[in-house]
Design a protein around this motif. Structure first.
Motif, PDB file in Angstrom:
ATOM      1  N   ALA A  41      -2.989  11.611  12.171  1.00 31.05           N
ATOM      2  CA  ALA A  41      -3.536  11.024  10.951  1.00 31.05           C
ATOM      3  C   ALA A  41      -3.804  12.072   9.877  1.00 31.05           C
ATOM      4  O   ALA A  41      -3.900  11.750   8.698  1.00 31.05           O
ATOM      5  N   ALA A  42      -3.902  13.336  10.295  1.00 31.00           N
ATOM      6  CA  ALA A  42      -4.312  14.390   9.360  1.00 31.00           C
ATOM      7  C   ALA A  42      -3.394  14.443   8.141  1.00 31.00           C
ATOM      8  O   ALA A  42      -3.854  14.648   7.018  1.00 31.00           O
ATOM      9  N   GLY A  43      -2.111  14.223   8.374  1.00 31.08           N
ATOM     10  CA  GLY A  43      -1.130  14.309   7.297  1.00 31.08           C
ATOM     11  C   GLY A  43      -1.448  13.398   6.121  1.00 31.08           C
ATOM     12  O   GLY A  43      -1.149  13.714   4.971  1.00 31.08           O
ATOM     13  N   THR A  44      -2.054  12.248   6.400  1.00 31.21           N
ATOM     14  CA  THR A  44      -2.297  11.291   5.326  1.00 31.21           C
ATOM     15  C   THR A  44      -3.589  11.615   4.572  1.00 31.21           C
ATOM     16  O   THR A  44      -3.697  11.356   3.393  1.00 31.21           O
ATOM     17  N   ILE A  45      -4.562  12.183   5.266  1.00 31.27           N
ATOM     18  CA  ILE A  45      -5.867  12.380   4.642  1.00 31.27           C
ATOM     19  C   ILE A  45      -5.840  13.556   3.660  1.00 31.27           C
ATOM     20  O   ILE A  45      -6.386  13.486   2.567  1.00 31.27           O
ATOM     21  N   LEU A  46      -5.189  14.637   4.057  1.00 31.80           N
ATOM     22  CA  LEU A  46      -5.260  15.861   3.257  1.00 31.80           C
ATOM     23  C   LEU A  46      -4.069  16.006   2.321  1.00 31.80           C
ATOM     24  O   LEU A  46      -3.728  17.100   1.908  1.00 31.80           O
ATOM     25  N   ASN A  47      -3.431  14.893   2.032  1.00 33.98           N
ATOM     26  CA  ASN A  47      -2.221  15.021   1.235  1.00 33.98           C
ATOM     27  C   ASN A  47      -2.482  14.595  -0.203  1.00 33.98           C
ATOM     28  O   ASN A  47      -3.137  13.596  -0.469  1.00 33.98           O
ATOM     29  N   ASP A  48      -1.956  15.384  -1.123  1.00 35.39           N
ATOM     30  CA  ASP A  48      -2.235  15.122  -2.538  1.00 35.39           C
ATOM     31  C   ASP A  48      -0.984  14.699  -3.300  1.00 35.39           C
ATOM     32  O   ASP A  48      -0.861  14.909  -4.492  1.00 35.39           O
ATOM     33  N   SER A  49      -0.024  14.083  -2.583  1.00 34.15           N
ATOM     34  CA  SER A  49       1.268  13.824  -3.215  1.00 34.15           C
ATOM     35  C   SER A  49       1.257  12.712  -4.271  1.00 34.15           C
ATOM     36  O   SER A  49       2.147  12.643  -5.099  1.00 34.15           O
ATOM     37  N   ASP A  82      15.579  13.846  -2.007  1.00 33.29           N
ATOM     38  CA  ASP A  82      16.847  13.123  -1.850  1.00 33.29           C
ATOM     39  C   ASP A  82      17.071  12.661  -0.420  1.00 33.29           C
ATOM     40  O   ASP A  82      17.904  11.823  -0.163  1.00 33.29           O
ATOM     41  N   ASN A  83      16.299  13.218   0.509  1.00 29.05           N
ATOM     42  CA  ASN A  83      16.425  12.779   1.904  1.00 29.05           C
ATOM     43  C   ASN A  83      15.193  11.940   2.290  1.00 29.05           C
ATOM     44  O   ASN A  83      14.088  12.461   2.322  1.00 29.05           O
ATOM     45  N   PRO A  84      15.398  10.648   2.578  1.00 28.19           N
ATOM     46  CA  PRO A  84      14.246   9.774   2.886  1.00 28.19           C
ATOM     47  C   PRO A  84      13.398  10.283   4.051  1.00 28.19           C
ATOM     48  O   PRO A  84      12.226   9.956   4.147  1.00 28.19           O
ATOM     49  N   ASP A  85      13.998  11.120   4.946  1.00 31.99           N
ATOM     50  CA  ASP A  85      13.213  11.655   6.062  1.00 31.99           C
ATOM     51  C   ASP A  85      12.144  12.617   5.574  1.00 31.99           C
ATOM     52  O   ASP A  85      11.213  12.944   6.308  1.00 31.99           O
ATOM     53  N   LYS A  86      12.316  13.120   4.373  1.00 31.38           N
ATOM     54  CA  LYS A  86      11.367  14.121   3.868  1.00 31.38           C
ATOM     55  C   LYS A  86      10.335  13.506   2.926  1.00 31.38           C
ATOM     56  O   LYS A  86       9.651  14.234   2.206  1.00 31.38           O
ATOM     57  N   ASP A  87      10.233  12.176   2.912  1.00 30.09           N
ATOM     58  CA  ASP A  87       9.277  11.490   2.042  1.00 30.09           C
ATOM     59  C   ASP A  87       7.873  12.063   2.208  1.00 30.09           C
ATOM     60  O   ASP A  87       7.436  12.324   3.333  1.00 30.09           O
ATOM     61  N   ASP A  88       7.168  12.258   1.087  1.00 31.26           N
ATOM     62  CA  ASP A  88       5.772  12.703   1.184  1.00 31.26           C
ATOM     63  C   ASP A  88       4.816  11.542   0.891  1.00 31.26           C
ATOM     64  O   ASP A  88       3.697  11.728   0.465  1.00 31.26           O
ATOM     65  N   PHE A  89       5.317  10.341   1.087  1.00 32.65           N
ATOM     66  CA  PHE A  89       4.487   9.137   0.928  1.00 32.65           C
ATOM     67  C   PHE A  89       5.049   8.094   1.899  1.00 32.65           C
ATOM     68  O   PHE A  89       6.161   8.274   2.403  1.00 32.65           O
ATOM     69  N   PHE A  90       4.287   7.104   2.176  1.00 31.22           N
ATOM     70  CA  PHE A  90       4.851   5.988   2.934  1.00 31.22           C
ATOM     71  C   PHE A  90       4.209   4.681   2.504  1.00 31.22           C
ATOM     72  O   PHE A  90       3.159   4.684   1.853  1.00 31.22           O
ATOM     73  N   ILE A  91       4.873   3.614   2.853  1.00 39.27           N
ATOM     74  CA  ILE A  91       4.484   2.310   2.331  1.00 39.27           C
ATOM     75  C   ILE A  91       4.156   1.362   3.471  1.00 39.27           C
ATOM     76  O   ILE A  91       4.849   1.332   4.489  1.00 39.27           O
ATOM     77  N   PHE A  93       0.853  -1.192   0.000  1.00 37.87           N
ATOM     78  CA  PHE A  93       0.000   0.000   0.000  1.00 37.87           C
ATOM     79  C   PHE A  93       0.886   1.238   0.000  1.00 37.87           C
ATOM     80  O   PHE A  93       1.767   1.370   0.856  1.00 37.87           O
ATOM     81  N   ILE A  94       0.612   2.128  -0.967  1.00 41.22           N
ATOM     82  CA  ILE A  94       1.334   3.403  -0.969  1.00 41.22           C
ATOM     83  C   ILE A  94       0.345   4.453  -0.481  1.00 41.22           C
ATOM     84  O   ILE A  94      -0.763   4.578  -1.017  1.00 41.22           O
ATOM     85  N   LEU A  95       0.726   5.179   0.572  1.00 44.24           N
ATOM     86  CA  LEU A  95      -0.148   6.199   1.144  1.00 44.24           C
ATOM     87  C   LEU A  95       0.517   7.552   1.022  1.00 44.24           C
ATOM     88  O   LEU A  95       1.750   7.662   1.132  1.00 44.24           O
ATOM     89  N   PRO A  96      -0.264   8.574   0.824  1.00 43.72           N
ATOM     90  CA  PRO A  96       0.328   9.908   0.735  1.00 43.72           C
ATOM     91  C   PRO A  96       0.655  10.442   2.126  1.00 43.72           C
ATOM     92  O   PRO A  96       0.045  10.038   3.108  1.00 43.72           O
ATOM     93  N   GLY A  97       1.630  11.343   2.186  1.00 42.39           N
ATOM     94  CA  GLY A  97       1.959  12.013   3.447  1.00 42.39           C
ATOM     95  C   GLY A  97       3.016  11.266   4.236  1.00 42.39           C
ATOM     96  O   GLY A  97       3.636  10.328   3.762  1.00 42.39           O
ATOM     97  N   ARG A  98       3.194  11.722   5.461  1.00 37.52           N
ATOM     98  CA  ARG A  98       4.172  11.092   6.343  1.00 37.52           C
ATOM     99  C   ARG A  98       3.537   9.884   7.012  1.00 37.52           C
ATOM    100  O   ARG A  98       2.323   9.819   7.199  1.00 37.52           O
TER     101      ARG A  98
END
Lengths: 239, 414
Positions: free
Chosen positions: B76-84, B256-265, B63-68
Motif C-alpha cells: 500500500a505504501a506506493g499509493t500513500i507517498l506518491n505525489d503524481s 508510453d508504457n502502461p506498465d509504468k503508470d504512476d496512477f491507477f483507476i 477514482f484516480i489514485l496516485p502510484g501503482r
C-alpha cells in the motif's frame, strides 16, 4: 399335513478356531398340529436344533423343508419375513424390550409387517386379553413378574397367527406355579390346532406334549410317542 | 415393510433411553452449526457494511489514485507517498475536450491535524475537497452551510466540522462563526455535519472538511492530490471516461508504457468486487475452522452410536428374531443418528441466528458501527443440510454394523 421335514441336518460351529458339532444326522418330520418336545441334557444341541428349525440360523449340511420349500433357496430377508409371519418364539429369558409397554411388545412383530398402529394395537389387545394381562397393558415389561413376562412373550408369539411356535425352555426361569400357567397355555394353544415345539431338559415338561424327541450328544436317539399326556390344567405343574 | 412413522417413533424411543447422553452428543453438533452460522452471517454483514459504504458513491464515480495499483495487502505504501497527481492534471481533466463524458471532477487531499479552540484540542482527520464533495459523499449539514465554489477559488479558510469534533471543541455552544486553529492558521467554522453512523472508510464525525485549496496551502503544505474523483455523466459512459482519463494522464506524465503508470483507476465495482473477494476468502477460512468442530461433533455421534449398538445387541437379536430385516435394523439406527444431528442442526441454526443478532447488536452499540443484521438463509439451509449429511456420514457405519448382526449371536450376547 407335513409342516417340517429335515434330511441329515447338521450344524457345525467354529468358535475361535474350535469346531463344535452341535447336532448331526437329524432327519425328522413334524406335522401340523403336533406338540413336540425336544429333550436332552444341556449341551446336547437341542437349542441349536430349535434355532435352525426356527430359521434363526442356517444348517451347515443337510436339507430343511418348511411347508415343502427348501431353506437354502431363501435370502436373509426372506427368512426374516418367514420368522415374522409363520413362526412365534418363546424364550427362556423372555426377551422382551424392557422400556416398551406390554402392548408395544406384543404388537412389535406386526410393526415389521407394516401394519398401522391402530390395527396392530387392536390385535395385540385381543392377545393380551387371552393371556389375562388386561390390567397390565400399559405397564413397562420391566415391572412385571417372570410369569407375567412369559405370558407377554406368548401373546407376542401368537400375534401374527403363526404356523408354529418354538419355545426354548419356556418354564426354565419360572417358579412352578407360573411355569404351570405357561405350560397350560401352550397346551391350550395346541388343542386349538397350533403346532408347538418345546425344548426342555426336564421330562415332566416334555410329557405335556404328544411326542418326545430325545437328543443326546447332537443326535436324535429316540423318537417317543407319549401314551399318556400330562394335562396340566388337571394335574398341575410340579417341579 | 415397516412404516416411516414407526421408524421415527423408534428413533425417538432410542435416543430417549439415555437422555443426558443424547443431549451431550447433540451439543457437539449444536456448537459446530452455531459457529458456522455465526461466521457466515457475520461475514455477510461485514460485506454489506463495507459495500454499503462504497455505494455512497454512485456507480458512475471513477477514482484516480496516485502510484501503482497495490499488488497485495503489504503493497500500500506506493499509493500513500506518491505525489503524481498534480494541479495540472486536475485542470486538464476539467477541460471538456479531454474527457467529454466527465460531469464533475472532485480533487481530494487528506491528512491529520490537531484542531484547537480556546483550551480544547482535538486530533482530527482533515479532508480537503471541492464544493461537489457534499453531494459526492452524500453529506448532511446540521447547521450553517457547506463551502461553495467561491470559497474554493479564493482559498478561503473555512471549515465544516463533524459532530464529534463539534462536541469536543465547543460542547453545547454554537460553533458557527467561531475560529478554529489548525496548524498555523485560523479557520472559520461555517457549518456542522449531522451525526452519522460510522462507516468503514471515513468517519465524518471525527473529520474537518475544508476547500482543498486552503488545505493544500495552509494545513498539509502539499501540491498534489491524494485522490481525484471523476463522476461520469452516466454509468454506461464509465469505460470511455476511464479510457480518456488514462490517455490524458499518460500524456501529462510522459508515459508510453502502461506498465509504468504512476496512477491507477478504480470504479465502485472494482472496489466492491475486491472486498467481496476478501470477505469471501475470510468467510471460507473461518467456516472451515468452524467445520472442524462439526467433524468432532460427528465423531461424537459415531462414538455414541457404536456404544449404543453394542449395548443393544440383544435388542437387535430379538428384533431380528421377530422379523426385522437387516435393512430394518440399519434404518432404525441410522434414523437415531439422523435425529440427533438434525436436532443439533436446528438448535444450531437458532443458536447461530441468536449469536449473530447479539454480535451485530454489540457492534452497533459498543463499536458504533453501522453493522447490519443479516439472517443468512443460505447459512441456515446449509446448516440443516450439513447436519443431515453428518448424520448419514457418521451414522451409517454403526447402523450397518447393527444391521449385519447375526440374530442368534446377538440374542445370546452378554
Amino acid at each position: 399335513m407335513e409342516l417340517i421335514r429335515t434330511e441329515k441336518l447338521e450344524k457345525i460351529y467354529i468358535d475361535e478356531e474350535v469346531r463344535t458339532r452341535a447336532f448331526f444326522d437329524v432327519s425328522l418330520k413334524i406335522n401340523e398340529g403336533e406338540f413336540v418336545s425336544i429333550v436332552g441334557p444341556s449341551g446336547s444341541g437341542k437349542s441349536t436344533l430349535m434355532q435352525v428349525l426356527g430359521y434363526l440360523d442356517r444348517p451347515t449340511k443337510g436339507k430343511y423343508f418348511f411347508e415343502g420349500k427348501e431353506l437354502e433357496t431363501y435370502s436373509d430377508d426372506e427368512l426374516a419375513h418367514i420368522r415374522n409371519e409363520k413362526i412365534g418364539f418363546v424364550f427362556q429369558a423372555f426377551n422382551l424390550l424392557p422400556r416398551l409397554s406390554v402392548l408395544e411388545n406384543v404388537a412389535l412383530p406386526l410393526m415389521y409387517r407394516g401394519i398401522p398402529m391402530k390395527e396392530r394395537n387392536k390385535k395385540a389387545c385381543e392377545l393380551i386379553h387371552l393371556v389375562g394381562l388386561d390390567d397390565r397393558i400399559d405397564f413397562r415389561t420391566s415391572k412385571l413378574s417372570g410369569g407375567q413376562k412369559q405370558r407377554v412373550a406368548i401373546a407376542r408369539a401368537l400375534v401374527n397367527n403363526p404356523k408354529i411356535i418354538f419355545a426354548d425352555e419356556p418354564t426354565g426361569n419360572l417358579d412352578s406355579k407360573s411355569g404351570g400357567v405357561v405350560l397350560e397355555f401352550l397346551q391350550k394353544l395346541n388343542d386349538q390346532g397350533h403346532t408347538i415345539v418345546v425344548v426342555t431338559h426336564e421330562s415332566y415338561v416334555a410329557h405335556a406334549g404328544g411326542r418326545i424327541l430325545h437328543i443326546i450328544d447332537g443326535r436324535i436317539e429316540k423318537d417317543e410317542k407319549v401314551e399318556k399326556r400330562r394335562i396340566i390344567s388337571e394335574e398341575g405343574f410340579s417341579k | 415393510m415397516i412404516r416411516l412413522s414407526d421408524s421415527l417413533r423408534m428413533a425417538v424411543g432410542g435416543i430417549s433411553i439415555h437422555k443426558s447422553r443424547s443431549i451431550l452428543t447433540v451439543l457437539g453438533i449444536v456448537v459446530g452449526i452455531t459457529s458456522i452460522m455465526a461466521v457466515m452471517s457475520v461475514g455477510q454483514s461485514a460485506e454489506q457494511l463495507v459495500i454499503g459504504e462504497i455505494q455512497r458513491f454512485g456507480p458512475s464515480n471513477i477514482f484516480i489514485l496516485p502510484g501503482r495499483q497495490p499488488q497485495g495487502p503489504m503493497d500500500a505504501a506506493g499509493t500513500i507517498l506518491n505525489d503524481s497527481l498534480k494541479e495540472k492534471d486536475f485542470q486538464d481533466l476539467q477541460k471538456k475536450s479531454n474527457v467529454p463524458s466527465a460531469k464533475n471532477i472532485i480533487p481530494y487531499v487528506f491528512g491529520y491535524a490537531t484542531a484547537s479552540f480556546e483550551s480544547e484540542t482535538y486530533d482530527a482527520m482533515v479532508i480537503g475537497g471541492s464544493e461537489y464533495m457534499k453531494k459526492n459523499f452524500d453529506l448532511t449539514i446540521q447547521s450553517g452551510r457547506f463551502f461553495d465554489a467561491v470559497d474554493v477559488e479564493q482559498k478561503e479558510r473555512v471549515v465544516v466540522i463533524g459532530n464529534k469534533v463539534r462536541e469536543e471543541l465547543f460542547g453545547n455552544n454554537n460553533p458557527i462563526g467561531e475560529k478554529v486553529k489548525l496548524k498555523d492558521g485560523k479557520f472559520r467554522v461555517i457549518g456542522t455535519l449531522a451525526s452519522e453512523g460510522q462507516g468503514s472508510f471515513v468517519d465524518f464525525n471525527k473529520a474537518i472538511i475544508a476547500p482543498y485549496t486552503s488545505v493544500q496551502q495552509d494545513i498539509l503544505g502539499q501540491h498534489y492530490f491524494n485522490r481525484i474523483v471523476v463522476e461520469a455523466d452516466s454509468v454506461e459512459s464509465v469505460p470511455e471516461t476511464i479510457r480518456d482519463i488514462k490517455t490524458l494522464l499518460r500524456n501529462n506524465h510522459n508515459i508510453d508504457n502502461p506498465d509504468k503508470d504512476d496512477f491507477f483507476i478504480q470504479t465502485q465495482e472494482d472496489i466492491a468486487n475486491r472486498i467481496k473477494t476478501i470477505t469471501g476468502i475470510l468467510t471460507v477460512l473461518l467456516t472451515s475452522v468452524a467445520a472442524i468442530s462439526l467433524i468432532v461433533g460427528g465423531i461424537g455421534i459415531m462414538n455414541i452410536m457404536l456404544v449404543s449398538v453394542t449395548e443393544r445387541t440383544r435388542e437387535i437379536g430379538l428384533r431380528k428374531a421377530l422379523g426385522a430385516t437387516n435393512k430394518n435394523i440399519l434404518t432404525q439406527f441410522l434414523f437415531e443418528a439422523l435425529l440427533l444431528t438434525m436436532i443439533g442442526g436446528i438448535i444450531g441454526v437458532m443458536g447461530g441466528t441468536l449469536l449473530t443478532g447479539i454480535l451485530s447488536y454489540a457492534a452497533r452499540v459498543f463499536a458504533g458501527l453501522n453493522f447490519p443484521y443479516v439472517f443468512s438463509i443460505g447459512g441456515a439451509m446449509w446448516g440443516i443440510i450439513v447436519s443431515f449429511a453428518i448424520g448419514i456420514a457418521f451414522g451409517i457405519f454403526p447402523a450397518r454394523k447393527a444391521g449385519k448382526r447375526n440374530p442368534i449371536e446377538s440374542l445370546h450376547y452378554e
